[in-house]
Structure formats: structure tokens, C-alpha cells
Design a protein around this motif. Structure first.
Motif, PDB file in Angstrom:
ATOM      1  N   GLU A  12       1.091  -1.462   0.389  1.00  0.00           N
ATOM      2  CA  GLU A  12       0.020  -0.089   0.147  1.00  0.00           C
ATOM      3  C   GLU A  12       0.714   1.123  -0.040  1.00  0.00           C
ATOM      4  OE1 GLU A  12      -3.193  -0.030   2.533  1.00  0.00           O
ATOM      5  OE2 GLU A  12      -2.718   1.606   4.405  1.00  0.00           O
ATOM      6  N   ILE A  13       0.425   2.275  -0.844  1.00  0.00           N
ATOM      7  CA  ILE A  13       1.192   3.406  -1.300  1.00  0.00           C
ATOM      8  C   ILE A  13       0.408   4.063  -1.280  1.00  0.00           C
ATOM      9  CG2 ILE A  13       2.395   4.799  -2.692  1.00  0.00           C
ATOM     10  CD1 ILE A  13       3.338   2.903  -4.039  1.00  0.00           C
ATOM     11  N   ILE A  14       0.628   5.138   0.573  1.00  0.00           N
ATOM     12  CA  ILE A  14      -0.211   6.838   0.542  1.00  0.00           C
ATOM     13  C   ILE A  14      -0.192   7.415  -1.082  1.00  0.00           C
ATOM     14  CG2 ILE A  14      -1.254   8.106   2.210  1.00  0.00           C
ATOM     15  CD1 ILE A  14      -1.518   5.148   2.989  1.00  0.00           C
ATOM     16  N   VAL A  15      -0.893   7.843  -1.890  1.00  0.00           N
ATOM     17  CA  VAL A  15      -1.094   8.426  -2.173  1.00  0.00           C
ATOM     18  C   VAL A  15      -0.363   9.961  -1.630  1.00  0.00           C
ATOM     19  CG1 VAL A  15      -1.325   9.978  -4.188  1.00  0.00           C
ATOM     20  CG2 VAL A  15      -2.511   7.783  -3.984  1.00  0.00           C
ATOM     21  N   PRO A  16       0.764  10.926  -2.259  1.00  0.00           N
ATOM     22  CA  PRO A  16       1.225  11.638  -1.653  1.00  0.00           C
ATOM     23  C   PRO A  16       1.066  12.826  -2.229  1.00  0.00           C
ATOM     24  CG  PRO A  16       3.024  10.859  -2.797  1.00  0.00           C
ATOM     25  CD  PRO A  16       1.989  10.080  -2.797  1.00  0.00           C
ATOM     26  N   SER A  17       1.010  14.149  -2.339  1.00  0.00           N
ATOM     27  CA  SER A  17       0.491  15.239  -2.859  1.00  0.00           C
ATOM     28  C   SER A  17       1.031  15.362  -4.136  1.00  0.00           C
ATOM     29  CB  SER A  17       1.072  16.522  -1.593  1.00  0.00           C
ATOM     30  OG  SER A  17       2.114  16.407  -1.658  1.00  0.00           O
ATOM     31  N   HIS A  18       2.412  15.536  -4.228  1.00  0.00           N
ATOM     32  CA  HIS A  18       2.616  15.317  -5.381  1.00  0.00           C
ATOM     33  C   HIS A  18       2.339  14.236  -6.302  1.00  0.00           C
ATOM     34  CE1 HIS A  18       6.216  13.248  -4.089  1.00  0.00           C
ATOM     35  NE2 HIS A  18       6.577  12.307  -4.505  1.00  0.00           N
ATOM     36  N   TRP A  19       1.626  13.085  -6.467  1.00  0.00           N
ATOM     37  CA  TRP A  19       0.863  12.364  -7.186  1.00  0.00           C
ATOM     38  C   TRP A  19       0.097  12.970  -6.951  1.00  0.00           C
ATOM     39  CZ3 TRP A  19       2.443   6.814  -6.417  1.00  0.00           C
ATOM     40  CH2 TRP A  19       3.436   6.810  -6.370  1.00  0.00           C
ATOM     41  N   ASP A  20      -0.810  13.527  -6.580  1.00  0.00           N
ATOM     42  CA  ASP A  20      -2.688  14.716  -6.445  1.00  0.00           C
ATOM     43  C   ASP A  20      -2.654  14.626  -8.492  1.00  0.00           C
ATOM     44  OD1 ASP A  20      -4.878  14.801  -4.606  1.00  0.00           O
ATOM     45  OD2 ASP A  20      -4.886  16.455  -6.418  1.00  0.00           O
ATOM     46  N   GLY A  21      -4.052  14.422  -9.036  1.00  0.00           N
ATOM     47  CA  GLY A  21      -4.662  14.384  -9.867  1.00  0.00           C
ATOM     48  C   GLY A  21      -3.770  13.057 -11.102  1.00  0.00           C
ATOM     49  N   LEU A  22      -3.112  12.218 -10.787  1.00  0.00           N
ATOM     50  CA  LEU A  22      -2.629  11.584 -11.513  1.00  0.00           C
ATOM     51  C   LEU A  22      -3.749  10.070 -11.443  1.00  0.00           C
ATOM     52  CD1 LEU A  22       1.336  11.108 -10.731  1.00  0.00           C
ATOM     53  CD2 LEU A  22      -0.114  12.364 -12.656  1.00  0.00           C
ATOM     54  N   SER A  23      -3.039   9.400 -12.572  1.00  0.00           N
ATOM     55  CA  SER A  23      -4.110   8.289 -12.331  1.00  0.00           C
ATOM     56  C   SER A  23      -3.154   7.151 -12.042  1.00  0.00           C
ATOM     57  CB  SER A  23      -4.884   8.425 -13.947  1.00  0.00           C
ATOM     58  OG  SER A  23      -3.516   7.962 -15.010  1.00  0.00           O
ATOM     59  N   ILE A  24      -4.020   6.370 -12.026  1.00  0.00           N
ATOM     60  CA  ILE A  24      -3.390   4.168 -12.081  1.00  0.00           C
ATOM     61  C   ILE A  24      -2.725   4.740 -13.653  1.00  0.00           C
ATOM     62  CG2 ILE A  24      -3.627   2.229 -11.982  1.00  0.00           C
ATOM     63  CD1 ILE A  24      -5.972   2.074  -9.983  1.00  0.00           C
ATOM     64  N   ILE A  54     -11.818  -1.987  -6.618  1.00  0.00           N
ATOM     65  CA  ILE A  54     -11.756  -1.753  -8.200  1.00  0.00           C
ATOM     66  C   ILE A  54     -11.990  -0.678  -9.129  1.00  0.00           C
ATOM     67  CG2 ILE A  54     -11.222  -3.259 -10.228  1.00  0.00           C
ATOM     68  CD1 ILE A  54      -9.595  -4.274  -8.647  1.00  0.00           C
ATOM     69  N   ILE A  55     -11.065   0.340  -9.475  1.00  0.00           N
ATOM     70  CA  ILE A  55     -11.601   1.338  -9.781  1.00  0.00           C
ATOM     71  C   ILE A  55     -11.037   1.504 -11.472  1.00  0.00           C
ATOM     72  CG2 ILE A  55     -11.402   2.850  -8.242  1.00  0.00           C
ATOM     73  CD1 ILE A  55      -9.455   4.803  -8.635  1.00  0.00           C
ATOM     74  N   ASN A  56     -11.739   2.451 -12.281  1.00  0.00           N
ATOM     75  CA  ASN A  56     -10.952   2.718 -13.740  1.00  0.00           C
ATOM     76  C   ASN A  56      -9.789   3.191 -13.447  1.00  0.00           C
ATOM     77  OD1 ASN A  56     -10.166   4.680 -16.192  1.00  0.00           O
ATOM     78  ND2 ASN A  56     -12.502   3.989 -16.295  1.00  0.00           N
ATOM     79  N   TRP A  57      -8.614   2.567 -13.997  1.00  0.00           N
ATOM     80  CA  TRP A  57      -7.323   3.181 -13.854  1.00  0.00           C
ATOM     81  C   TRP A  57      -7.022   4.558 -13.932  1.00  0.00           C
ATOM     82  CZ3 TRP A  57      -3.183  -1.041 -15.015  1.00  0.00           C
ATOM     83  CH2 TRP A  57      -3.237  -2.196 -14.472  1.00  0.00           C
ATOM     84  N   HIS A  58      -8.570   4.961 -15.752  1.00  0.00           N
ATOM     85  CA  HIS A  58      -7.725   6.336 -15.651  1.00  0.00           C
ATOM     86  C   HIS A  58      -8.527   7.541 -14.579  1.00  0.00           C
ATOM     87  CE1 HIS A  58      -6.610   4.551 -19.611  1.00  0.00           C
ATOM     88  NE2 HIS A  58      -7.199   4.256 -19.526  1.00  0.00           N
ATOM     89  N   ASN A  59      -9.411   6.962 -13.913  1.00  0.00           N
ATOM     90  CA  ASN A  59      -9.882   8.340 -12.413  1.00  0.00           C
ATOM     91  C   ASN A  59      -8.268   8.930 -11.805  1.00  0.00           C
ATOM     92  OD1 ASN A  59     -12.264   7.358 -13.510  1.00  0.00           O
ATOM     93  ND2 ASN A  59     -12.218   5.858 -11.654  1.00  0.00           N
ATOM     94  N   PRO A  60      -8.616  10.041 -11.841  1.00  0.00           N
ATOM     95  CA  PRO A  60      -7.865  11.218 -10.566  1.00  0.00           C
ATOM     96  C   PRO A  60      -7.520  10.356  -9.493  1.00  0.00           C
ATOM     97  CG  PRO A  60      -8.856  12.888 -11.367  1.00  0.00           C
ATOM     98  CD  PRO A  60      -9.221  10.759 -11.777  1.00  0.00           C
ATOM     99  N   LEU A  61      -6.345   9.774  -9.406  1.00  0.00           N
ATOM    100  CA  LEU A  61      -5.669   9.739  -7.262  1.00  0.00           C
ATOM    101  C   LEU A  61      -5.681  11.355  -6.427  1.00  0.00           C
ATOM    102  CD1 LEU A  61      -3.506   7.247  -7.966  1.00  0.00           C
ATOM    103  CD2 LEU A  61      -5.781   6.935  -7.694  1.00  0.00           C
ATOM    104  N   VAL A  62      -6.499  11.061  -5.283  1.00  0.00           N
ATOM    105  CA  VAL A  62      -6.749  12.095  -4.969  1.00  0.00           C
ATOM    106  C   VAL A  62      -5.145  12.130  -3.463  1.00  0.00           C
ATOM    107  CG1 VAL A  62      -7.645  13.406  -2.862  1.00  0.00           C
ATOM    108  CG2 VAL A  62      -9.192  12.816  -5.079  1.00  0.00           C
ATOM    109  N   ALA A  63      -4.563  12.764  -3.343  1.00  0.00           N
ATOM    110  CA  ALA A  63      -3.652  13.066  -2.146  1.00  0.00           C
ATOM    111  C   ALA A  63      -3.999  12.317  -1.125  1.00  0.00           C
ATOM    112  CB  ALA A  63      -2.896  14.411  -1.935  1.00  0.00           C
ATOM    113  N   GLY A  64      -3.436  11.405   0.031  1.00  0.00           N
ATOM    114  CA  GLY A  64      -4.240  10.577   0.626  1.00  0.00           C
ATOM    115  C   GLY A  64      -4.984   9.489   0.608  1.00  0.00           C
ATOM    116  N   ASP A  65      -5.380   9.097  -0.660  1.00  0.00           N
ATOM    117  CA  ASP A  65      -5.591   7.863  -0.807  1.00  0.00           C
ATOM    118  C   ASP A  65      -4.648   7.066  -0.699  1.00  0.00           C
ATOM    119  OD1 ASP A  65      -7.882   8.751  -2.170  1.00  0.00           O
ATOM    120  OD2 ASP A  65      -7.397   8.984  -4.378  1.00  0.00           O
ATOM    121  N   LYS A  66      -5.670   5.587  -0.839  1.00  0.00           N
ATOM    122  CA  LYS A  66      -4.695   4.047  -0.686  1.00  0.00           C
ATOM    123  C   LYS A  66      -4.486   3.245  -2.223  1.00  0.00           C
ATOM    124  CE  LYS A  66      -5.670   3.655   4.061  1.00  0.00           C
ATOM    125  NZ  LYS A  66      -6.092   2.734   5.225  1.00  0.00           N
TER     126      LYS A  66
END
Length: 309
Positions: A12-24, A54-66
Motif C-alpha cells: 500500500e502506498i499513501i498517495v503523496p501530494s505530488h501524485w495528486d491528479g495522477l491516474s493508475i 477496483i476502480i477505472n485506471w484513468h480516474n484521477p487519484l487524490v492525495a491521501g488515497d490508498k
């Protein structure tokens, strides 16, 4: 540093702020440059989740997501595990660094016959811990060269570490004992290296060879023995690079008979003393220092330099 945690087979990676908005998809393909075959396999086997779903791989991630990946499945060894006494310099769930002894190959030429290499020792080390992993060496050392060698413990880690090495973000520092007194305290050798057509294993500086860059710095001079201790750092990893480059400027490695060294010891005086790795998942800088304790003659020259680099 990125926060991470392991849960059984899952990482598990806690999505950091500099990944905010990136997709899988963008993390795997663009940020990590993961192999297409691996990406396809992880998709088909549903080995990636976000917050347990399980989510769509193109959805943007949010900082703090697991951001959760199934990385730690068993995979059969591709070499025969065999015990060898080899020092572990660093280990976690993704990678392991060994202090390779001299006179040991990094990996076997014949996977099903040879058992006396560092890869065999790595497989045994993991087997003894109950980890069935297909370990992969990220770089290698000549048989007679000692020091730090990096292995990946699963396929995604191997891919990320390969990329870091290619981008020259993994830093390798060597201790070398050479003949003669260096006139410059520091220098850079930028000479292409190719095969020597007159010898089956020797390399040489050649205008038609592959680009190669070696940086060196004088650490200590031993006037009585007419030897110099230097440290070397590589921008490239050509076969026999340090040996060829230092011989080309008139300072072959002590003991390196292939490139003009004298037989004052029973191998070339080269030791991979330090390895710096930006962790492929946490981004923390990992520094490994490999003590040299295998040859009393070299120990007298290398002393404690491994920890001063």
C-alpha cells in the motif's frame, strides 16, 4: 518520503501530494515506465486497488488515497538456491544488496548447472526466510571484483530499479588501487569502450565502441609501493570499464594482469564500496557501504575508506 505499508501479498502506498491528479495508468506507464506485459497482467488479474476497491485506471487519484498493489506472490526461482556465506548490506520487501566476495560470479551462465554464484546465494537467502522469489540482479560485478550488488525481489521493483540505473540515479562508488602516482587529484575519462578483436574477453578504448565515462579522485598515495588509492564513480556501466579506462591513462589496477597490472595480489584491486539508491517506492535515499575484509594486502590499503566515501 512516501508512506508505504505491506499487508500480506499487498503493498500500500499513501498517495503523496505530488501524485495528486495522477491516474493508475499514468503512474504505471509514464512515471514508472512499467513493462506493458506486467501492466496487462496486473489489470487482468485485478492486482491494483484504490481504497480497497477496483476502480477505472484513468480516474484521477487524490492525495491521501490508498494505492494498493498485489506484489508479493510466490514466483519460482530461476536459479538453484545454494548456501554461500555472503553479507547482506540492506534488505526490504522490494530489494536486497549483498557484499559480493571476490572470485564469485554475479549470476550463472547456465541456470540449471551452476550453483556457486551470488544469484544462487540470493535465492538461498530468501528461501531460508520462506520467501519464494524470482530474484533479479540490477547490475553486476566482474568475478574478481568484490563489493555491493543490488537485486530486485519482484518484477515491478526490477523494472523501477532498471530505470533508475539507466537514468544514472543509482550511484556506484569504487575503491581502486592502481600502479603509479597520479598527477591529477581529480579527473574524468570519457573514452568509448569496445571489444578487442585480438582477445576473447579483453576490452579496449576504441572510437567505434560504446560511450563510457569514469570519474576518479585521488584518496591516498603510497610512495614506497608506487601505488595510488583512488575512488571511481561511473556514469555508464561498460564491461571492464574502470579497468580499461585506468589502464588507458597509464595507471592499471594492481593485480590486473589482463590490462597491464603487476601480480602483487591475486586479483585486480577493485572494490564496489558504496551504493546509493533512491528507493523506487518511498523515494528515500538508501546508502549502502560494503566493508572490504577479504584480502589482507588490500585491507592494508583500503583501511576504513569504505565508510568515508
Amino acid at each position: 518520503m512516501i508512506k508505504t505499508k505491506r499487508f500480506g501479498e499487498w503493498f500500500e502506498i499513501i498517495v503523496p501530494s505530488h501524485w495528486d491528479g495522477l491516474s493508475i495508468d499514468s503512474i504505471l506507464r509514464e512515471k514508472w515506465s512499467a513493462p506493458k506485459k506486467l501492466i496487462h497482467s496486473m489489470s487482468m488479474e485485478k492486482q491494483i486497488k484504490v481504497n480497497g476497491e477496483i476502480i477505472n485506471w484513468h480516474n484521477p487519484l487524490v492525495a491521501g488515497d490508498k494505492f494498493q498493489l498485489k506484489l508479493f506472490q510466490e514466483a519460482n526461482f530461476d536459479v538453484i538456491p545454494e548456501y554461500h556465506e555472503v553479507e547482506v548490506l540492506y534488505e526490504d520487501d522490494h530489494m536486497i544488496v549483498f557484499n559480493k566476495p571476490a572470485f564469485m560470479d554475479t549470476h550463472p551462465n547456465s541456470l540449471h548447472d551452476e550453483t556457486n554464484t551470488l544469484a544462487n546465494a540470493a535465492a538461498f537467502h530468501l528461501l531460508a526466510k520462506g520467501e519464494i522469489r524470482k530474484v533479479k540482479h540490477i547490475h553486476r560485478l566482474d568475478r574478481d571484483t568484490s563489493g555491493a550488488v543490488l537485486f530486485a525481489k519482484h518484477q515491478l521493483a526490477g523494472s523501477l530499479l532498471d530505470k533508475l540505473l539507466e537514468e544514472r540515479r543509482i550511484k556506484r562508488t569504487y575503491l581502486a588501487l592502481v600502479h603509479g602516482k597520479l598527477t591529477l587529484k581529480k579527473g574524468t575519462i570519457q573514452e568509448p569502450i569496445g571489444r578487442d578483436r585480438h582477445h576473447p574477453t579483453r576490452r579496449r578504448v576504441s572510437p567505434t565502441g560504446q560511450p563510457a565515462t569514469t570519474h576518479y579522485e585521488l584518496l591516498e598515495t603510497f610512495r614506497k609501493e608506487d601505488l595510488s588509492l583512488i575512488k571511481c564513480q561511473l556514469d555508464t556501466g561498460r564491461t571492464h570499464q574502470i579497468r580499461v579506462h585506468l589502464s588507458s591513462i597509464g595507471h592499471p589496477l594492481a593485480g590486473d594482469l589482463l590490462y597491464g597490472g603487476r601480480p602483487i595480489i591475486n586479483r585486480q584491486a577493485l572494490h564496489a564500496a558504496k551504493l546509493q539508491i533512491p528507493h523506487p517506492f518511498t523515494e528515500k535515499l538508501i546508502s549502502c557501504y560494503a566493508p572490504h575484509t577479504q584480502n589482507h594486502i588490500l585491507d592494508n590499503f583500503f583501511k576504513d575508506w569504505s565508510h568515508k566515501l
